[in-house]
Scaffold this active site. Structure first.
Site, PDB file in Angstrom:
ATOM      1  N   GLU A 106       0.817   3.932   1.731  1.00  0.00           N
ATOM      2  CA  GLU A 106       1.200   4.404   3.062  1.00  0.00           C
ATOM      3  C   GLU A 106       2.339   3.578   3.645  1.00  0.00           C
ATOM      4  O   GLU A 106       3.283   4.128   4.206  1.00  0.00           O
ATOM      5  CB  GLU A 106       0.004   4.342   4.029  1.00  0.00           C
ATOM      6  CG  GLU A 106      -1.182   5.183   3.617  1.00  0.00           C
ATOM      7  CD  GLU A 106      -2.245   4.402   2.859  1.00  0.00           C
ATOM      8  OE1 GLU A 106      -3.432   4.642   3.103  1.00  0.00           O
ATOM      9  OE2 GLU A 106      -1.884   3.544   2.016  1.00  0.00           O
ATOM     10  N   CYS A 122      -2.917   0.073   7.339  1.00  0.00           N
ATOM     11  CA  CYS A 122      -2.127   1.297   7.197  1.00  0.00           C
ATOM     12  C   CYS A 122      -2.333   2.238   8.377  1.00  0.00           C
ATOM     13  O   CYS A 122      -1.376   2.865   8.844  1.00  0.00           O
ATOM     14  CB  CYS A 122      -2.475   1.986   5.883  1.00  0.00           C
ATOM     15  SG  CYS A 122      -1.961   1.026   4.435  1.00  0.00           S
ATOM     16  N   CYS A 164      -6.621   2.191   5.290  1.00  0.00           N
ATOM     17  CA  CYS A 164      -7.279   0.963   5.724  1.00  0.00           C
ATOM     18  C   CYS A 164      -6.787   0.632   7.140  1.00  0.00           C
ATOM     19  O   CYS A 164      -5.873   1.287   7.656  1.00  0.00           O
ATOM     20  CB  CYS A 164      -6.950  -0.161   4.753  1.00  0.00           C
ATOM     21  SG  CYS A 164      -5.235  -0.735   4.860  1.00  0.00           S
ATOM     22  N   HIS A 198       0.860  -1.188   0.000  1.00  0.00           N
ATOM     23  CA  HIS A 198       0.000   0.000   0.000  1.00  0.00           C
ATOM     24  C   HIS A 198       0.896   1.238   0.000  1.00  0.00           C
ATOM     25  O   HIS A 198       2.003   1.230   0.557  1.00  0.00           O
ATOM     26  CB  HIS A 198      -0.871   0.031   1.250  1.00  0.00           C
ATOM     27  CG  HIS A 198      -1.977  -0.971   1.240  1.00  0.00           C
ATOM     28  ND1 HIS A 198      -3.179  -0.741   1.871  1.00  0.00           N
ATOM     29  CD2 HIS A 198      -2.074  -2.205   0.687  1.00  0.00           C
ATOM     30  CE1 HIS A 198      -3.968  -1.787   1.711  1.00  0.00           C
ATOM     31  NE2 HIS A 198      -3.311  -2.695   0.991  1.00  0.00           N
TER      32      HIS A 198
END
Length: 158
Positions: free
Chosen positions: A54, A85, A82, A52
Protein backbone atom coordinates in the site's frame (compact mmCIF):
# COMPACT_ATOMS: atom_id res chain seq x y z
CA UNK A 1 -13.19 -1.91 -14.84
CA UNK A 2 -15.02 -3.82 -12.15
CA UNK A 3 -13.79 -4.30 -8.59
CA UNK A 4 -13.10 -7.95 -9.39
CA UNK A 5 -11.03 -7.08 -12.48
CA UNK A 6 -8.85 -4.64 -10.58
CA UNK A 7 -8.52 -6.99 -7.61
CA UNK A 8 -7.22 -9.64 -10.02
CA UNK A 9 -4.46 -7.20 -10.96
CA UNK A 10 -3.70 -6.74 -7.26
CA UNK A 11 -3.59 -10.54 -6.91
CA UNK A 12 -1.07 -10.64 -9.77
CA UNK A 13 1.08 -8.22 -7.78
CA UNK A 14 0.69 -10.44 -4.70
CA UNK A 15 1.80 -13.47 -6.71
CA UNK A 16 4.89 -11.54 -7.83
CA UNK A 17 5.64 -10.84 -4.17
CA UNK A 18 5.25 -14.52 -3.27
CA UNK A 19 7.62 -15.55 -6.06
CA UNK A 20 10.21 -13.19 -4.55
CA UNK A 21 9.76 -14.68 -1.08
CA UNK A 22 7.73 -11.69 0.14
CA UNK A 23 4.42 -11.89 1.99
CA UNK A 24 1.97 -11.96 -0.93
CA UNK A 25 0.15 -8.66 -0.72
CA UNK A 26 -0.61 -6.67 -3.83
CA UNK A 27 -2.09 -3.23 -4.35
CA UNK A 28 -3.49 -1.19 -7.26
CA UNK A 29 -4.58 2.46 -7.20
CA UNK A 30 -7.20 3.66 -9.69
CA UNK A 31 -8.10 7.29 -10.36
CA UNK A 32 -11.11 8.14 -12.50
CA UNK A 33 -11.02 4.71 -14.12
CA UNK A 34 -7.28 4.73 -14.86
CA UNK A 35 -4.64 2.66 -13.05
CA UNK A 36 -2.07 5.12 -11.73
CA UNK A 37 -0.03 2.79 -9.50
CA UNK A 38 0.52 -0.83 -8.59
CA UNK A 39 2.88 -2.46 -6.14
CA UNK A 40 3.56 -5.47 -3.97
CA UNK A 41 5.37 -6.08 -0.69
CA UNK A 42 9.15 -5.74 -0.88
CA UNK A 43 10.08 -5.65 2.83
CA UNK A 44 12.40 -8.65 2.75
CA UNK A 45 14.27 -7.68 -0.41
CA UNK A 46 14.32 -3.98 0.40
CA UNK A 47 15.14 -4.66 4.05
CA UNK A 48 12.75 -1.90 5.07
CA UNK A 49 9.70 -2.16 7.33
CA UNK A 50 7.97 0.55 5.28
CA UNK A 51 7.94 -1.43 2.03
CA UNK A 52 4.31 -2.54 2.28
CA UNK A 53 2.39 -2.80 -0.99
CA UNK A 54 0.00 0.00 0.00
CA UNK A 55 2.74 2.48 0.91
CA UNK A 56 4.66 1.80 -2.28
CA UNK A 57 1.51 2.16 -4.39
CA UNK A 58 0.50 5.36 -2.58
CA UNK A 59 3.97 6.83 -3.19
CA UNK A 60 3.76 6.05 -6.90
CA UNK A 61 0.15 7.28 -7.10
CA UNK A 62 1.16 10.61 -5.53
CA UNK A 63 3.90 10.98 -8.12
CA UNK A 64 1.45 10.16 -10.93
CA UNK A 65 -1.16 12.56 -9.54
CA UNK A 66 1.36 15.32 -8.94
CA UNK A 67 0.55 15.75 -5.26
CA UNK A 68 -0.11 14.01 -1.97
CA UNK A 69 -3.92 14.30 -2.06
CA UNK A 70 -5.34 11.29 -3.85
CA UNK A 71 -8.93 12.43 -4.14
CA UNK A 72 -11.04 10.53 -6.66
CA UNK A 73 -9.03 7.36 -6.11
CA UNK A 74 -9.77 3.80 -5.12
CA UNK A 75 -7.09 1.60 -3.58
CA UNK A 76 -7.41 -2.15 -4.10
CA UNK A 77 -5.46 -4.39 -1.75
CA UNK A 78 -5.45 -8.14 -1.32
CA UNK A 79 -5.13 -8.00 2.49
CA UNK A 80 -6.71 -5.55 4.91
CA UNK A 81 -4.27 -2.73 5.65
CA UNK A 82 -2.26 -2.64 8.87
CA UNK A 83 -2.38 0.49 11.10
CA UNK A 84 0.57 2.09 9.29
CA UNK A 85 -0.98 1.61 5.85
CA UNK A 86 -4.49 2.56 6.99
CA UNK A 87 -3.06 5.80 8.36
CA UNK A 88 -1.34 6.53 5.05
CA UNK A 89 -4.56 5.81 3.16
CA UNK A 90 -6.49 8.28 5.31
CA UNK A 91 -3.69 10.86 5.14
CA UNK A 92 -3.62 10.61 1.34
CA UNK A 93 -7.39 11.29 1.24
CA UNK A 94 -8.13 8.11 -0.72
CA UNK A 95 -11.89 7.95 -1.27
CA UNK A 96 -12.41 4.20 -1.30
CA UNK A 97 -10.56 1.05 -0.29
CA UNK A 98 -11.43 -2.37 -1.72
CA UNK A 99 -10.12 -5.23 0.41
CA UNK A 100 -9.67 -8.88 -0.54
CA UNK A 101 -9.04 -10.81 2.70
CA UNK A 102 -9.55 -9.52 6.23
CA UNK A 103 -6.60 -9.59 8.65
CA UNK A 104 -7.63 -10.49 12.21
CA UNK A 105 -4.08 -9.99 13.52
CA UNK A 106 -3.21 -6.55 12.10
CA UNK A 107 -6.25 -5.26 10.18
CA UNK A 108 -6.97 -1.59 10.90
CA UNK A 109 -10.19 -1.15 8.90
CA UNK A 110 -12.45 -3.31 11.01
CA UNK A 111 -10.81 -6.61 11.95
CA UNK A 112 -8.54 -5.68 14.88
CA UNK A 113 -9.84 -2.10 15.14
CA UNK A 114 -11.09 0.55 12.74
CA UNK A 115 -9.17 3.76 12.10
CA UNK A 116 -12.18 4.96 10.12
CA UNK A 117 -14.12 5.23 13.39
CA UNK A 118 -11.71 7.74 14.93
CA UNK A 119 -12.59 11.45 14.74
CA UNK A 120 -10.13 12.14 11.94
CA UNK A 121 -10.80 14.70 9.23
CA UNK A 122 -11.05 12.07 6.48
CA UNK A 123 -13.02 8.85 6.18
CA UNK A 124 -12.71 6.32 3.40
CA UNK A 125 -15.41 4.04 2.06
CA UNK A 126 -14.55 0.38 2.66
CA UNK A 127 -15.65 -2.48 0.43
CA UNK A 128 -14.42 -5.85 1.62
CA UNK A 129 -14.53 -9.45 0.55
CA UNK A 130 -13.70 -8.88 -3.13
CA UNK A 131 -12.00 -12.10 -4.25
CA UNK A 132 -11.49 -12.89 -0.57
CA UNK A 133 -11.13 -16.63 -1.15
CA UNK A 134 -8.38 -16.16 -3.74
CA UNK A 135 -6.57 -13.64 -1.53
CA UNK A 136 -6.78 -15.89 1.53
CA UNK A 137 -5.71 -18.97 -0.43
CA UNK A 138 -2.61 -17.21 -1.75
CA UNK A 139 -1.60 -16.13 1.76
CA UNK A 140 -2.33 -19.57 3.27
CA UNK A 141 -0.33 -21.34 0.57
CA UNK A 142 2.61 -18.98 1.03
CA UNK A 143 2.79 -19.48 4.80
CA UNK A 144 2.20 -23.24 4.53
CA UNK A 145 5.24 -23.47 2.21
CA UNK A 146 7.30 -21.26 4.55
CA UNK A 147 6.46 -23.51 7.52
CA UNK A 148 7.32 -26.64 5.50
CA UNK A 149 10.73 -25.22 4.55
CA UNK A 150 11.38 -24.26 8.15
CA UNK A 151 10.42 -27.75 9.33
CA UNK A 152 12.71 -29.31 6.72
CA UNK A 153 15.58 -27.09 7.85
CA UNK A 154 14.92 -28.16 11.45
CA UNK A 155 15.11 -31.83 10.42
CA UNK A 156 18.43 -31.24 8.68
CA UNK A 157 20.03 -29.95 11.89
CA UNK A 158 19.23 -33.13 13.82
Amino acid sequence: MTDEEVMRLALNEAETAAEAGEVPVGCVVVRRGEIIARAHNTREGGKCALDHAELLAIRDACRAAGGWRLNDTTLYVTLEPCPMCAGAILNARIDRVVIGARDPRFGAFGSLFNLNELPLNHKTEITDGVLAEESSALLSSFFRKKRAVKADEGDATK
